[in-house]
Structure formats: C-alpha cells, structure tokens
Scaffold this motif. Structure first.
Motif, PDB file in Angstrom:
ATOM      1  N   THR A  34       0.840  -1.205   0.000  1.00 25.37           N
ATOM      2  CA  THR A  34       0.000   0.000   0.000  1.00 25.37           C
ATOM      3  C   THR A  34       0.877   1.257   0.000  1.00 25.37           C
ATOM      4  OG1 THR A  34      -0.230  -0.309   2.399  1.00 25.37           O
ATOM      5  CG2 THR A  34      -2.098  -0.944   1.009  1.00 25.37           C
ATOM      6  N   GLY A  35       2.056   1.182   0.652  1.00 25.72           N
ATOM      7  CA  GLY A  35       2.970   2.332   0.625  1.00 25.72           C
ATOM      8  C   GLY A  35       3.396   2.649  -0.805  1.00 25.72           C
ATOM      9  N   LEU A  38       0.503   4.225  -2.694  1.00 25.61           N
ATOM     10  CA  LEU A  38       0.284   5.637  -2.328  1.00 25.61           C
ATOM     11  C   LEU A  38       1.391   6.522  -2.901  1.00 25.61           C
ATOM     12  CD1 LEU A  38      -0.872   5.327   1.408  1.00 25.61           C
ATOM     13  CD2 LEU A  38      -2.303   5.565  -0.627  1.00 25.61           C
ATOM     14  N   ARG A  39       2.643   6.026  -2.850  1.00 24.47           N
ATOM     15  CA  ARG A  39       3.744   6.827  -3.423  1.00 24.47           C
ATOM     16  C   ARG A  39       3.533   7.029  -4.923  1.00 24.47           C
ATOM     17  NH1 ARG A  39       6.557   4.519   0.903  1.00 24.47           N
ATOM     18  NH2 ARG A  39       6.714   2.509  -0.142  1.00 24.47           N
ATOM     19  N   ILE A  55       0.258  13.753   4.731  1.00 26.28           N
ATOM     20  CA  ILE A  55       0.112  12.753   5.802  1.00 26.28           C
ATOM     21  C   ILE A  55       1.299  11.796   5.769  1.00 26.28           C
ATOM     22  CG2 ILE A  55      -1.316  10.840   6.675  1.00 26.28           C
ATOM     23  CD1 ILE A  55      -3.724  12.228   5.271  1.00 26.28           C
ATOM     24  N   MET A  56       1.639  11.327   4.582  1.00 22.39           N
ATOM     25  CA  MET A  56       2.766  10.403   4.446  1.00 22.39           C
ATOM     26  C   MET A  56       4.077  11.070   4.862  1.00 22.39           C
ATOM     27  SD  MET A  56       1.871   8.504   0.883  1.00 22.39           S
ATOM     28  CE  MET A  56       3.202   7.300   0.977  1.00 22.39           C
ATOM     29  N   GLY A  59       4.722  10.974   8.533  1.00 26.48           N
ATOM     30  CA  GLY A  59       4.884   9.671   9.174  1.00 26.48           C
ATOM     31  C   GLY A  59       3.604   9.173   9.820  1.00 26.48           C
ATOM     32  N   ALA A  60       2.509   9.915   9.647  1.00 29.80           N
ATOM     33  CA  ALA A  60       1.220   9.481  10.206  1.00 29.80           C
ATOM     34  C   ALA A  60       0.551   8.485   9.250  1.00 29.80           C
ATOM     35  CB  ALA A  60       0.314  10.688  10.423  1.00 29.80           C
ATOM     36  N   LEU A  61      -0.565   7.927   9.696  1.00 31.49           N
ATOM     37  CA  LEU A  61      -1.295   6.982   8.864  1.00 31.49           C
ATOM     38  C   LEU A  61      -2.406   7.674   8.089  1.00 31.49           C
ATOM     39  CD1 LEU A  61      -1.798   3.866  11.188  1.00 31.49           C
ATOM     40  CD2 LEU A  61      -0.038   4.240   9.437  1.00 31.49           C
ATOM     41  N   VAL A  62      -2.617   7.226   6.869  1.00 32.63           N
ATOM     42  CA  VAL A  62      -3.762   7.648   6.076  1.00 32.63           C
ATOM     43  C   VAL A  62      -5.003   7.007   6.717  1.00 32.63           C
ATOM     44  CG1 VAL A  62      -4.798   7.476   3.770  1.00 32.63           C
ATOM     45  CG2 VAL A  62      -2.315   7.831   4.014  1.00 32.63           C
ATOM     46  N   MET A  67      -7.962   4.055   2.890  1.00 31.97           N
ATOM     47  CA  MET A  67      -7.189   2.839   2.641  1.00 31.97           C
ATOM     48  C   MET A  67      -8.099   1.680   2.231  1.00 31.97           C
ATOM     49  SD  MET A  67      -4.194   3.872   2.840  1.00 31.97           S
ATOM     50  CE  MET A  67      -3.560   2.276   2.346  1.00 31.97           C
ATOM     51  N   GLY A  88       2.200  -3.872   4.363  1.00 32.39           N
ATOM     52  CA  GLY A  88       1.808  -2.532   4.804  1.00 32.39           C
ATOM     53  C   GLY A  88       0.313  -2.357   5.025  1.00 32.39           C
ATOM     54  N   TYR A  89      -0.432  -3.413   4.907  1.00 37.62           N
ATOM     55  CA  TYR A  89      -1.869  -3.416   5.186  1.00 37.62           C
ATOM     56  C   TYR A  89      -2.239  -4.782   5.737  1.00 37.62           C
ATOM     57  CZ  TYR A  89      -6.802  -2.295   4.779  1.00 37.62           C
ATOM     58  OH  TYR A  89      -8.110  -2.013   5.064  1.00 37.62           O
ATOM     59  N   ARG A  91      -2.897  -2.013   9.058  1.00 42.45           N
ATOM     60  CA  ARG A  91      -2.041  -1.328  10.025  1.00 42.45           C
ATOM     61  C   ARG A  91      -2.818  -0.885  11.255  1.00 42.45           C
ATOM     62  NH1 ARG A  91       1.985   0.568   5.974  1.00 42.45           N
ATOM     63  NH2 ARG A  91       3.597   1.786   6.974  1.00 42.45           N
ATOM     64  N   GLN A  95      -8.618  -1.661  10.062  1.00 44.27           N
ATOM     65  CA  GLN A  95      -8.222  -2.214   8.758  1.00 44.27           C
ATOM     66  C   GLN A  95      -8.269  -3.745   8.761  1.00 44.27           C
ATOM     67  OE1 GLN A  95      -4.498  -0.472   7.388  1.00 44.27           O
ATOM     68  NE2 GLN A  95      -5.252   1.614   7.669  1.00 44.27           N
ATOM     69  N   ARG A 143       7.165   7.527  12.940  1.00 45.81           N
ATOM     70  CA  ARG A 143       6.658   6.332  12.246  1.00 45.81           C
ATOM     71  C   ARG A 143       6.727   5.103  13.144  1.00 45.81           C
ATOM     72  NH1 ARG A 143       9.539   7.260   7.203  1.00 45.81           N
ATOM     73  NH2 ARG A 143       8.039   8.518   6.079  1.00 45.81           N
TER      74      ARG A 143
HETATM   75  P1  AMP Z   1       5.111   2.120   3.901  1.00 44.69           P
HETATM   76  O1  AMP Z   1       5.932   2.207   2.663  1.00 44.69           O
HETATM   77  O2  AMP Z   1       4.302   0.862   4.010  1.00 44.69           O
HETATM   78  O3  AMP Z   1       5.900   2.376   5.154  1.00 44.69           O
HETATM   79  O4  AMP Z   1       4.027   3.296   3.811  1.00 44.69           O
HETATM   80  C1  AMP Z   1       4.435   4.634   3.705  1.00 44.69           C
HETATM   81  C2  AMP Z   1       3.345   5.546   4.246  1.00 44.69           C
HETATM   82  O5  AMP Z   1       2.125   5.358   3.523  1.00 44.69           O
HETATM   83  C3  AMP Z   1       2.968   5.294   5.697  1.00 44.69           C
HETATM   84  O6  AMP Z   1       3.830   5.951   6.613  1.00 44.69           O
HETATM   85  C4  AMP Z   1       1.550   5.853   5.746  1.00 44.69           C
HETATM   86  O7  AMP Z   1       1.548   7.261   5.786  1.00 44.69           O
HETATM   87  C5  AMP Z   1       1.005   5.426   4.384  1.00 44.69           C
HETATM   88  N1  AMP Z   1       0.372   4.085   4.437  1.00 44.69           N
HETATM   89  C6  AMP Z   1       0.762   2.952   3.794  1.00 44.69           C
HETATM   90  N2  AMP Z   1      -0.035   1.920   4.081  1.00 44.69           N
HETATM   91  C7  AMP Z   1      -0.969   2.393   4.947  1.00 44.69           C
HETATM   92  C8  AMP Z   1      -2.050   1.820   5.647  1.00 44.69           C
HETATM   93  N3  AMP Z   1      -2.362   0.523   5.526  1.00 44.69           N
HETATM   94  N4  AMP Z   1      -2.783   2.624   6.469  1.00 44.69           N
HETATM   95  C9  AMP Z   1      -2.490   3.918   6.620  1.00 44.69           C
HETATM   96  N5  AMP Z   1      -1.469   4.532   6.007  1.00 44.69           N
HETATM   97  C10 AMP Z   1      -0.702   3.785   5.173  1.00 44.69           C
END
Ligand code: AMP
Length: 187
Positions: A34-35, A38-39, A55-56, A59-62, A67, A88-89, A91, A95, A143
């Motif tokens: 999921t990261g 989102l990227r 938000i990303m 370092g907070a969560l979406v 999601m 990454g899901y 989290r 979820q 994070r």
């Molecule tokens: P990651 O690469 O998995 O560390 O994700 C990078 C960033 O994307 C996280 O720090 C969150 O901001 C967001 N993100 C990724 N997956 C989720 C998720 N399942 N729930 C909430 N935010 C997420």
C-alpha cells in the motif's frame, strides 16, 4: 504453496518490502504494497495522491476509509484472485476488520500472518542509512511510535486467531527469506 494469502507485519525498516519482492517467485502470488501504491499516486498527482502526500510526509497513517477503497480495488484485480502478500496493510484494528470483510465477500481467508522482528535501534539505523528526503530522525521516530501504538496490537489479534508466525528479521536477507518460507511451511 498455491493460494497463499499472507499479511506481512513489521515495523518500518523491518524489510517487509524487500522480503515481499523475494517471496513473489517462491509463493507465486503478487506482493501488494500500500505504501508503494500511495507513493505512485503522489507521483501521478492524482486526487488520492494529493490527499495523502502531507500525511505520508509526516509519518502518520492515512485514514482507514481511504485505505479501504485502495485495498478493495487492488484485491479485486485478477492477479490477486489466486492469492497475495499484503505489505503494509492492515495497520490498524479497523483495517483488520475491513480486510476480513473484503475476503469474506470473496469467499476466501488469510492463510498466514508473518511478523518480521527487528530491534528498534537497528530500525532507526537502517532508516537513516536509506537516507530518503522524508526520513529525518524525527519522522522516523514518529513512524515507529505510530507502528507501536496502532499496528503492534495486530500481532496479538492474529496470534489469537492462530495465524501468526514470527521471524527474526535481524539476519542476512537470504536467511530472513528462508525463515519466512519455513514458518509458512510449518503453518
Ligand atoms: P510504507 O511504505 O508501508 O511504510 O508506507 C508509507 C506511508 O504510507 C505510511 O507511513 C503511511 O503514511 C502510508 N500508508 C501505507 N499503508 C498504509 C495503511 N495501511 N494505512 C495507513 N497509512 C498507510
């Protein structure tokens, strides 16, 4: 291991993403990060990307609702029908419920949850060594704190369901891969 439906749990920097990529050929199912999704959305400047960018960066969560839409769409794609690894899901506990709901609709269940354990000092060291622009120590610590508060409790939840397998992530990359495969075989 046909039809593996796996969740990879682990703190940021635990090597989930690296391991997921390596497991693709062993398990024959796609790695869904999921990261990464989102990227990519941020890079494309899509509506989703604009919503999640700051938000990303903090370092907070979406939020769970956003999601849920991302994951529901991805898991409905053809290539995820025969199995997947989720990196990454979920989290948050919310979820977890969403994922259970999506899988129930598809008439399938998780086959395992792999938790990759790495000491916190090593996580910070790895994150700083990676040196991404958004990876200053404050964001990294945030994070990790979010992981501890929101995501750590998921391992107890999955343990209670008999799905949890724990693996030492503080080993050479190959050894971690081997440990994961072993843990899944033992499942
Ligand atoms: P990651 O690469 O998995 O560390 O994700 C990078 C960033 O994307 C996280 O720090 C969150 O901001 C967001 N993100 C990724 N997956 C989720 C998720 N399942 N729930 C909430 N935010 C997420």
């Amino acid at each position: 291991m046909d039809g593996a439906r796996i969740v990879l749990l682990g703190a940021p920097g635990s090597g989930k993403g690296t391991q997921a990529e390596r497991l693709v050929e062993h398990l024959g199912v796609p790695a869904i990060s999921t990261g990464d999704m989102l990227r990519a959305a941020v890079r494309d400047g899509s509506e989703l990307g604009r919503k999640v960018e700051s938000i990303m960066a903090s370092g907070a969560l979406v939020d769970d609702q956003t999601m849920a839409a991302v994951v529901r769409e991805r898991l409905s794609k053809e290539d995820a029908r025969a199995g997947f690894q989720l990196d990454g899901y979920p989290r948050t506990i919310g979820q977890v419920d969403t994922l259970d709901g999506i899988l129930a609709e598809q008439g399938v269940e998780l086959t395992g949850v792999v938790r990759i354990l790495v000491p916190e000092d090593e996580l910070v060291r790895r994150a700083l060594a990676r040196g991404r622009a958004d990876d200053n120590e404050e964001v990294i610590r945030h994070r990790l704190a979010v992981y501890r508060d929101k995501t750590e409790p998921l391992s107890r939840h999955y343990e209670a369901r008999g799905l949890l397998r724990e693996v030492d992530g503080h080993q050479a990359i190959d050894e971690v891969t081997e440990s994961i495969l072993e843990a899944l075989r033992a499942a």
